[in-house]
Design a protein around this motif. Structure first.
Motif, PDB file in Angstrom:
ATOM      1  N   UNK A  34       0.836  -1.201   0.000  1.00 33.27           N
ATOM      2  CA  UNK A  34       0.000   0.000   0.000  1.00 33.27           C
ATOM      3  C   UNK A  34       0.872   1.253   0.000  1.00 33.27           C
ATOM      4  N   UNK A  35       1.895   1.268   0.856  1.00 30.47           N
ATOM      5  CA  UNK A  35       2.848   2.378   0.848  1.00 30.47           C
ATOM      6  C   UNK A  35       3.471   2.543  -0.540  1.00 30.47           C
ATOM      7  N   UNK A  36       3.899   1.397  -1.115  1.00 29.64           N
ATOM      8  CA  UNK A  36       4.642   1.453  -2.373  1.00 29.64           C
ATOM      9  C   UNK A  36       3.783   1.949  -3.532  1.00 29.64           C
ATOM     10  N   UNK A  94      -2.034   4.845   3.803  1.00 29.75           N
ATOM     11  CA  UNK A  94      -1.401   4.945   2.487  1.00 29.75           C
ATOM     12  C   UNK A  94      -2.448   4.885   1.378  1.00 29.75           C
ATOM     13  N   UNK A  95      -3.431   3.985   1.539  1.00 28.27           N
ATOM     14  CA  UNK A  95      -4.505   3.894   0.551  1.00 28.27           C
ATOM     15  C   UNK A  95      -5.311   5.192   0.507  1.00 28.27           C
ATOM     16  N   UNK A  96      -5.511   5.807   1.657  1.00 31.18           N
ATOM     17  CA  UNK A  96      -6.279   7.047   1.715  1.00 31.18           C
ATOM     18  C   UNK A  96      -5.590   8.157   0.925  1.00 31.18           C
ATOM     19  N   UNK A  97      -4.276   8.227   1.003  1.00 29.77           N
ATOM     20  CA  UNK A  97      -3.548   9.237   0.223  1.00 29.77           C
ATOM     21  C   UNK A  97      -3.723   8.995  -1.281  1.00 29.77           C
ATOM     22  N   UNK A  98      -3.641   7.721  -1.676  1.00 27.46           N
ATOM     23  CA  UNK A  98      -3.801   7.405  -3.098  1.00 27.46           C
ATOM     24  C   UNK A  98      -5.218   7.723  -3.569  1.00 27.46           C
ATOM     25  N   UNK A  99      -6.200   7.377  -2.755  1.00 26.68           N
ATOM     26  CA  UNK A  99      -7.596   7.641  -3.109  1.00 26.68           C
ATOM     27  C   UNK A  99      -7.848   9.145  -3.254  1.00 26.68           C
ATOM     28  N   UNK A 100      -7.236   9.933  -2.378  1.00 25.52           N
ATOM     29  CA  UNK A 100      -7.410  11.390  -2.457  1.00 25.52           C
ATOM     30  C   UNK A 100      -6.900  11.929  -3.786  1.00 25.52           C
ATOM     31  N   UNK A 101      -5.836  11.344  -4.296  1.00 29.70           N
ATOM     32  CA  UNK A 101      -5.333  11.799  -5.593  1.00 29.70           C
ATOM     33  C   UNK A 101      -6.237  11.336  -6.733  1.00 29.70           C
ATOM     34  N   UNK A 117       2.105   4.292  12.322  1.00 27.56           N
ATOM     35  CA  UNK A 117       0.680   4.510  12.078  1.00 27.56           C
ATOM     36  C   UNK A 117       0.183   5.801  12.687  1.00 27.56           C
ATOM     37  N   UNK A 118       0.578   6.081  13.918  1.00 24.68           N
ATOM     38  CA  UNK A 118       0.105   7.294  14.573  1.00 24.68           C
ATOM     39  C   UNK A 118       0.769   8.550  14.006  1.00 24.68           C
ATOM     40  N   UNK A 119       2.015   8.445  13.549  1.00 23.00           N
ATOM     41  CA  UNK A 119       2.624   9.589  12.852  1.00 23.00           C
ATOM     42  C   UNK A 119       1.815   9.926  11.603  1.00 23.00           C
ATOM     43  N   UNK A 120       1.463   8.894  10.834  1.00 22.45           N
ATOM     44  CA  UNK A 120       0.657   9.120   9.634  1.00 22.45           C
ATOM     45  C   UNK A 120      -0.728   9.639   9.951  1.00 22.45           C
ATOM     46  N   UNK A 121      -1.325   9.136  11.027  1.00 20.45           N
ATOM     47  CA  UNK A 121      -2.668   9.589  11.398  1.00 20.45           C
ATOM     48  C   UNK A 121      -2.639  11.039  11.872  1.00 20.45           C
ATOM     49  N   UNK A 122      -1.565  11.422  12.557  1.00 22.99           N
ATOM     50  CA  UNK A 122      -1.438  12.820  12.982  1.00 22.99           C
ATOM     51  C   UNK A 122      -1.390  13.740  11.766  1.00 22.99           C
ATOM     52  N   UNK A 123      -0.649  13.335  10.734  1.00 25.29           N
ATOM     53  CA  UNK A 123      -0.606  14.139   9.504  1.00 25.29           C
ATOM     54  C   UNK A 123      -1.997  14.279   8.891  1.00 25.29           C
ATOM     55  N   UNK A 124      -2.750  13.186   8.910  1.00 25.06           N
ATOM     56  CA  UNK A 124      -4.104  13.231   8.364  1.00 25.06           C
ATOM     57  C   UNK A 124      -4.980  14.192   9.154  1.00 25.06           C
ATOM     58  N   UNK A 125      -4.910  14.128  10.480  1.00 30.62           N
ATOM     59  CA  UNK A 125      -5.722  15.019  11.306  1.00 30.62           C
ATOM     60  C   UNK A 125      -5.336  16.479  11.092  1.00 30.62           C
TER      61      UNK A 125
END
Length: 586
Positions: free
Chosen positions: A415-417, A461-468, A541-549
């Motif tokens: 998913x990241x890749x 990671x999937x959420x970032x791709x979906x947003x694009x 996971x929480x680092x990524x979730x913080x960026x999302x928030x």
């Protein structure tokens, strides 16, 4: 230092508003007082009475009487009360344990209806009293551990009769915790959240605090020589007597991610020690038959793992980015050469394990995670240097991944890749692969009982791709098969559910060495194991979730400028509907 009297007062104020009487034949009020200075397993006292005042006074007298003979002051205080009880035969209890995943029995057990001989759920699990060994997947009565802790709790003269001559009683409890800050933290009652503090909202500040705490924990595991304290089983404070250089590198990567957010100096120092150990001692340089130099991370057993080189790329690329340096570029190219050496050029498939002595093939395929790690590592290096060799290697690999339907593994590294790959190659086949990696996995993400921290990484990671994709009208048709509301629900649920894997002090206090595990993350069904890679995945996971928030906050601020009448806030995603009677009767 907070006085015990002040902590007791804070807990009592909470109890008065929350604690209700039990029906006969049980004590109207039944309280468990737990206390520790953090260096040893919590001492527990039980008290009961016909009213809360009597039960409270009795418990405080017992607690203060015990503490009068102790050399160290209390720093952590927890008080639990019994909310519900149900009598069961021993055979019925054994049957219930047999259908409960190990570590996931969430009730206390008493052996008399007055609860004089009783253990809370936290005591049972922290002392491995329901653990039958690594080969037994369900809960089971461990007679030896039961009797050992009973002697500790009630004295050497107490003999634990198992099975008991009479009934057993399942206890549903709720509690309150007070630490050095003097704040009374309400604790969750029955259910999968039982025993840890009730977090009203997993907002950006709360997530930042979790990142800061857990990254600081990882930093403390880095010794002077840059190697980690690899991990331990906290029930009896037993170290894990091995090492894994792949996990050294991947844990370093997570620490660098966290430092980008917190900028903590102690964390930075630990990162530097760990990087030095990695680059000077754990990575070896080889000359390939082509004459090129390649670097490989060497693991125990004299193995070279594809995933090892991959996480070295991730850690050192991230280091270069956040520290604003390019000092590791030569080594990064050599590590990438090593990965390409392990790739079969005609098919794009990677070999997974080599012998470190001569780079001969040891194992063609070991675990699918290595594939996603390798491709992701190469993509991150491509993003740093724009060397087309690395992108070409990834595209060759994805040709194989697509043919082999690797998306069926629902791997977070893939998913990241694919998220990274579609930044540079926004092609339908890659987007489609990324969506397949999650689209039929949402029920699993929502329903999985274990914390499974990599699921949050997968979803983010999937959420970032979906947003694009949502910004690309030509690709919108790809989203037809994705239930977007369910996807968003699953992502939020998984982030919140990870709170159940954090060693809050109110959880850590029942284990043998509480301060050694406080602020770490654990794997409940693995005897509450704390290992650096366990902490790493929660942390990432929480680092990524913080960026999302934070991105949501920024987006909301922008919208508020152009939208004078914002929509009303939504209702909480999950209401409390389970009653105590239903849970105890389950």
């Amino acid at each position: 230092m907070m006085l015990l009297s002040d902590q007791l007062r804070a807990c009592h104020d909470h109890l008065r508003a929350q604690c209700a009487a039990l029906p006969a034949p049980y004590p109207a009020y039944a309280l468990f007082f737990s206390v520790t200075d953090g260096t040893r397993r919590a001492h527990v006292e039980f008290a009961s009475g016909p009213d809360l005042a009597t039960a409270w006074a009795t418990g405080v007298d017992k607690l203060q009487g015990w503490m009068g003979g102790q050399p160290l002051p209390a720093t952590w205080l927890r008080v639990d009360w019994v909310e519900g009880a149900r009598a069961v035969s021993w055979d019925r209890l054994v049957d219930q344990l047999a259908v409960t995943k190990r570590g996931y029995f969430r009730f206390g057990i008493a052996f008399d209806e007055g609860f004089e001989q009783a253990f809370t759920e936290q005591e049972l699990n922290a002392n491995a009293m329901l653990y039958g060994g690594a080969q037994t997947e369900h809960a089971v009565v461990n007679t030896n551990n039961f009797r050992a802790y009973a002697r500790l709790r009630f004295g050497a003269k107490v003999t634990m009769q198992l099975p008991p001559s009479g009934l057993a009683y399942l206890l549903a409890t709720r509690g309150v915790f007070c630490g050095e800050d003097g704040i009374a933290h309400p604790l969750c009652g029955i259910g999968l959240n039982a025993g840890r503090r009730d977090v009203a909202s997993l907002d950006a500040d709360t997530v930042y605090d979790l990142v800061d705490r857990s990254a600081s924990y990882l930093a403390r595991q880095v010794k002077d020589d840059g190697l980690f304290v690899y991990g331990h089983f906290p029930c009896f404070d037993r170290p894990i007597p091995t090492y894994n250089t792949l996990r050294h590198a991947s844990s370093l990567y997570a620490m660098i991610e966290a430092w980008e957010l917190t900028r903590d100096q102690a964390l930075r120092s630990a990162i530097e020690r760990s990087v030095t150990q990695l680059t000077r001692h754990l990575v070896r340089i080889y000359q390939l038959p082509s004459g090129r130099d390649a670097a490989f991370l060497v693991d125990t057993g004299d193995e070279i793992k594809l995933g090892g080189n991959a996480v070295c790329l991730l850690a050192l690329v991230k280091y270069c980015e956040v520290m604003d340096t390019r000092q590791w570029l030569p080594l990064l190219d050599q590590l990438a050469e090593g990965i390409v050496w392990m790739q079969d050029l005609p098919t794009g498939r990677f070999n997974h394990v080599l012998n470190a002595q001569d780079l001969s093939l040891k194992q063609a395929s070991r675990i699918i995670y290595y594939d996603g790690e390798a491709a992701f590592g190469l993509m991150r290096l491509y993003g740093l240097t724009r060397n087309p060799r690395w992108l070409a290697a990834v595209e060759r690999a994805f040709g194989h991944f697509i043919l082999a339907e690797h998306w069926r593994a629902h791997d977070h590294w893939l998913s990241y890749c694919v998220n990274e790959l579609t930044r540079w190659r926004p092609e339908e086949r890659y987007f489609r692969f990324g969506l397949k990696n999650v689209v039929d996995h949402l029920d699993f993400v929502l329903e999985r009982k274990t914390t499974f921290p990599t699921l949050l990484e997968l979803m983010l990671a999937a959420n970032q791709m979906i947003a694009r994709i949502q910004q690309m009208p030509a690709m919108h048709g790809l989203l037809d098969e994705l239930d977007m509301p369910k996807f968003e629900q699953a992502l939020e649920h998984r982030a919140n559910y990870l709170l159940n894997g954090f060693f809050w002090p109110e959880m850590a206090m029942y284990f043998k060495n509480p301060l050694s595990i406080e602020n770490s993350f654990f794997i409940r069904h693995q005897s509450f194991r704390v290992r650096i890679d366990d902490v790493e995945h929660y942390l990432s996971g929480f680092v990524g979730y913080h960026k999302l928030l934070k991105s949501r906050i920024a987006q909301s601020a922008c919208e508020s400028i152009t939208m004078p009448e914002p929509e009303p806030p939504t209702a909480p995603c999950e209401a409390r509907t389970t009653t105590i009677s239903k849970a105890v009767a389950a």
